[in-house]
Design a protein around this motif. Structure first.
Motif, mmCIF file in Angstrom:
data_model
loop_
_atom_site.group_PDB
_atom_site.id
_atom_site.type_symbol
_atom_site.label_atom_id
_atom_site.label_comp_id
_atom_site.label_asym_id
_atom_site.label_seq_id
_atom_site.Cartn_x
_atom_site.Cartn_y
_atom_site.Cartn_z
ATOM 1 N N ARG A 134 0.803 -1.215 0.000
ATOM 2 C CA ARG A 134 0.000 0.000 0.000
ATOM 3 C C ARG A 134 0.849 1.284 0.000
ATOM 4 O O ARG A 134 0.296 2.374 0.146
ATOM 5 C CB ARG A 134 -0.939 0.002 1.224
ATOM 6 N N GLY A 171 -9.743 -2.737 -1.988
ATOM 7 C CA GLY A 171 -9.032 -2.738 -0.718
ATOM 8 C C GLY A 171 -8.777 -4.111 -0.151
ATOM 9 O O GLY A 171 -7.967 -4.264 0.773
ATOM 10 N N GLY A 172 -9.437 -5.124 -0.669
ATOM 11 C CA GLY A 172 -9.236 -6.489 -0.192
ATOM 12 C C GLY A 172 -8.283 -7.293 -1.051
ATOM 13 O O GLY A 172 -8.099 -8.493 -0.804
ATOM 14 N N HIS A 228 -1.248 -8.435 2.625
ATOM 15 C CA HIS A 228 -0.610 -7.985 3.858
ATOM 16 C C HIS A 228 0.708 -8.688 4.126
ATOM 17 O O HIS A 228 1.528 -8.211 4.912
ATOM 18 C CB HIS A 228 -1.551 -8.193 5.039
ATOM 19 N N ASN A 235 -13.795 -2.922 8.516
ATOM 20 C CA ASN A 235 -12.801 -3.886 8.073
ATOM 21 C C ASN A 235 -11.410 -3.259 8.120
ATOM 22 O O ASN A 235 -11.248 -2.056 7.924
ATOM 23 C CB ASN A 235 -13.129 -4.330 6.641
ATOM 24 N N ASP A 236 -10.393 -4.137 8.356
ATOM 25 C CA ASP A 236 -9.013 -3.661 8.397
ATOM 26 C C ASP A 236 -8.619 -2.902 7.141
ATOM 27 O O ASP A 236 -7.769 -2.001 7.183
ATOM 28 C CB ASP A 236 -8.039 -4.840 8.563
ATOM 29 N N ARG A 237 -9.191 -3.260 6.004
ATOM 30 C CA ARG A 237 -8.762 -2.655 4.726
ATOM 31 C C ARG A 237 -8.869 -1.144 4.741
ATOM 32 O O ARG A 237 -8.111 -0.449 4.070
ATOM 33 C CB ARG A 237 -9.590 -3.223 3.574
ATOM 34 N N TYR A 238 -9.838 -0.605 5.505
ATOM 35 C CA TYR A 238 -10.048 0.839 5.488
ATOM 36 C C TYR A 238 -8.933 1.598 6.204
ATOM 37 O O TYR A 238 -8.852 2.829 6.097
ATOM 38 C CB TYR A 238 -11.404 1.177 6.100
ATOM 39 N N ARG A 268 -5.823 0.765 5.525
ATOM 40 C CA ARG A 268 -4.692 0.364 4.704
ATOM 41 C C ARG A 268 -4.778 0.992 3.315
ATOM 42 O O ARG A 268 -4.586 0.337 2.296
ATOM 43 C CB ARG A 268 -4.631 -1.165 4.618
#
Length: 626
Positions: free
Chosen positions: A39, A87-88, A129, A470-473, A475
């Motif tokens: 990212r 994002g995923g 990740h 979600n974690d993606r937000y 990242r």
């Protein structure tokens, strides 16, 4: 460089026959920067400054301009769905991209970068990740090559920056499947349907290693490439020493995260748990798998000239395994002349567990991603008593230490991070709430001028505001792409004219100049409105809108730092300083203020509550006097 199939193929004598970059004398002098490689940068940006500070016109991605580009990716419902889905998945960040931004980090004031795992991932999965490793001796091709990793480290060293690599030895990626019908379980918290069985204290039968398509078509044993040539390089697990069935516990996924021994021997979601050994701490017997892991990470240190490791999920490993790994790595790095190779453990479960783990294993520092960021964030926002944050670093029977100086280099502190377990389904960067971006510099100042080794999470210096369930937000892609920050696409964020970037760089420059801000003792200071009645700053009616001051004392020098938790107006207060180090009538100089438009006057020391000075801190601001 071709990747290895076996550990026995490595020639350590050749790898170590050269000089290595020395360790820093004191890690508390450093400022870390944690970036998720996928990212951070793809190297295709334009309109940024290169490593030497020269403008770069080439590239296809222009600089983000808020007035034109804010939320340009979510104009319609379909576009918003596309942005969220992106994002995923792998976004496209590379090692080459990172190498091109070392100057950006240097000018910010960063002295050590912590890079998310770079190792080869299970090819059929979107583990952008980096925590789903399929080949421990190779770099994920979507990130680049091993030689490019080495060039990143060399470029960082050339700019006086150390490199800490995120590593995993609690688990491998989802490299095999269990021999069972589907164990469908829906996790509402993570919005995931699991197909792996839950831990119940006994091993499960394994169907086979996964091939390049993700199917369990490969035998669960050491792979004979003559019979299964398609297993290399994208099937099973590599190097081959990890392929024996006894490498894994095979007990299914963790369901109860605090149940012992479930959290020690269960799979981390779909990531397969590695068996490290057996026995009590003092007579721990390492498994062949753990010994192989040590050789893997010795290789990467020697190959890339790394300066430290951040160790993932330490809570989920036997203390004996962590101690064994630490001892092996420390001995190896000392043999290379890296006398202070740093090991930072991600140790969840509270301070007692963290500090006990440090004491028993020899890991150098704990990653403070539990109560420290919570107290830091909400103190600056005006919803925590200052004592809640500062008491985390004071003498404590809980940790059985006689001096809070012990915390100088034993805790890595940060505000934002990449998963925010503490916030559950309400994940949000510091700047997510409306109006809080003006308080960002104050919270970074609190982080970098109080005890511990400070760490910035990428994008914080550009006021990223990611938030969601979600974690993606958390990242967002610094280089834009399909999942850029501020719900944008195809705009990058390497903006050195950003006000937050410039002010953080100024504060970090002051930190470098003053040893007291890096190594000094620390005291929360009493304040007074009238100069007569003094007390520690505290909340009134559930809020605190006040000057919050603290001192750093080192070798008979005192620097007084203060933030203002009132975002709307300046605040003035009398502040207690050290009675013995100062005399009435002397003057203290304002070394730094966030209000660059006003020349802060020197202040006179008066005999109040011992000794005190009267200071004014700008709205949502930060000052240093000394």
């Amino acid at each position: 460089m071709a990747s290895f199939q076996r550990l026995s193929d490595i020639d350590f004598a050749q790898l170590t026959n050269r000089p290595f970059y020395p360790s820093p004398l004191a890690w508390e002098d450093q400022v870390l920067y944690f970036l998720m490689l996928d990212r951070f940068s793809d190297g295709n940006e334009s309109g940024y400054l290169d490593n030497e500070g020269n403008p770069v016109a080439a590239g296809t991605t222009p600089l983000f301009r808020r007035s034109d580009d804010y939320e340009n990716a979510i104009g319609t419902r379909a576009e918003a769905e596309t942005w969220r889905d992106a994002g995923g998945r792998f976004a496209g960040g590379t090692l080459r991209g990172l190498e091109s931004k070392i100057g950006y980090l240097k000018r910010l004031g960063i002295t050590a970068i912590w890079i998310s795992p770079v190792f080869k991932q299970v090819v059929s999965q979107e583990s952008y990740h980096g925590y789903g490793i399929q080949h421990f001796l190779d770099v994920e091709p979507r990130f680049g090559t091993a030689d490019e990793l080495r060039r990143v480290v060399q470029t960082a060293h050339d700019h006086g920056i150390y490199v800490i690599l995120d590593i995993i030895f609690n688990h491998a990626g989802d490299v095999f499947g269990y021999n069972a019908d589907r164990y469908d379980t829906f996790d509402e918290h993570r919005n995931i349907t699991y197909i792996d069985p839950r831990w119940d204290g006994r091993p499960y039968v394994v169907a086979g290693y996964r091939d390049s398509r993700g199917d369990t078509s490969l035998p669960f044993q050491t792979i004979d490439l003559a019979q299964h040539p398609d297993a290399w390089p994208d099937g099973a697990i590599w190097p081959a020493e990890f392929q024996t069935p006894d490498t894994f516990t095979r007990r299914g996924r963790i369901n109860s995260w605090d149940h012992d021994p479930e959290y020690l021997e269960g799979d981390f979601f779909t990531l397969k748990d590695i068996l490290h050994g057996s026995g009590q701490l003092d007579d721990y017997q390492p498994s062949p798998g753990l010994k192989a892991i040590c050789e893997v990470y010795k290789y990467w240190i020697a190959f890339a000239d790394l300066d430290g490791f951040r160790i993932d999920t330490v809570k989920h490993m036997d203390l004996g395994a962590s101690r064994y790994f630490t001892a092996v790595i420390k001995e190896f790095t000392m043999s290379l002349g890296k006398e202070n190779f740093y090991l930072i453990g991600e140790i969840t479960g509270g301070r007692q567990r963290a500090f006990t783990t440090l004491e028993l294993t020899g890991i150098d520092a704990a990653l403070g991603v539990d109560d420290i960021p919570d107290k830091m964030e909400y103190l600056v926002k005006g919803y925590r008593n200052p004592t809640e944050y500062f008491s985390l670093f004071r003498n404590s029977e809980l940790i059985q230490k006689e001096s809070h100086i012990w915390f100088r280099n034993r805790v890595v502190t940060m505000v934002d991070d990449h998963d925010q377990v503490r916030k559950g389904e309400n994940k949000a960067r510091f700047c997510a709430a409306a109006g809080t971006d003006q308080q960002l510099v104050a919270v970074v100042a609190l982080n970098v001028t109080t005890l511990g080794i400070p760490c910035l999470y990428y994008g914080t210096e550009q006021r990223f505001d990611g938030h969601g369930k979600n974690d993606r937000y958390l990242r967002e892609a610094m280089f834009g792409g399909e999942f850029g920050a501020f719900r944008s696409r195809n705009r990058h964020f390497f903006d050195e004219d950003n006000e937050a970037y410039r002010k953080i760089a100024d504060i970090l420059a002051v930190r470098r100049q003053h040893l007291a801000l890096r190594r000094g003792r620390q005291y929360l200071r009493p304040i007074s409105g009238d100069g007569l009645s003094f007390g520690l700053p505290q909340m009134l009616g559930g809020q605190i809108r006040s000057v919050v001051p603290w001192s750093r004392l080192f070798n008979n020098q005192e620097l007084l730092c203060a933030i203002n938790t009132d975002a709307d107006q300046p605040r003035t207060a009398w502040v207690t300083i050290d009675n013995e180090l100062h005399r009435a009538g002397e003057r203290l100089r304002c070394i730094y203020s966030t209000d660059l438009t006003v020349s802060a006057p020197d202040v006179e020391v008066e005999a109040r509550n011992g000794k005190a000075i009267r200071i004014t801190v700008p709205a949502a601001g930060f000052v240093i006097y000394g």
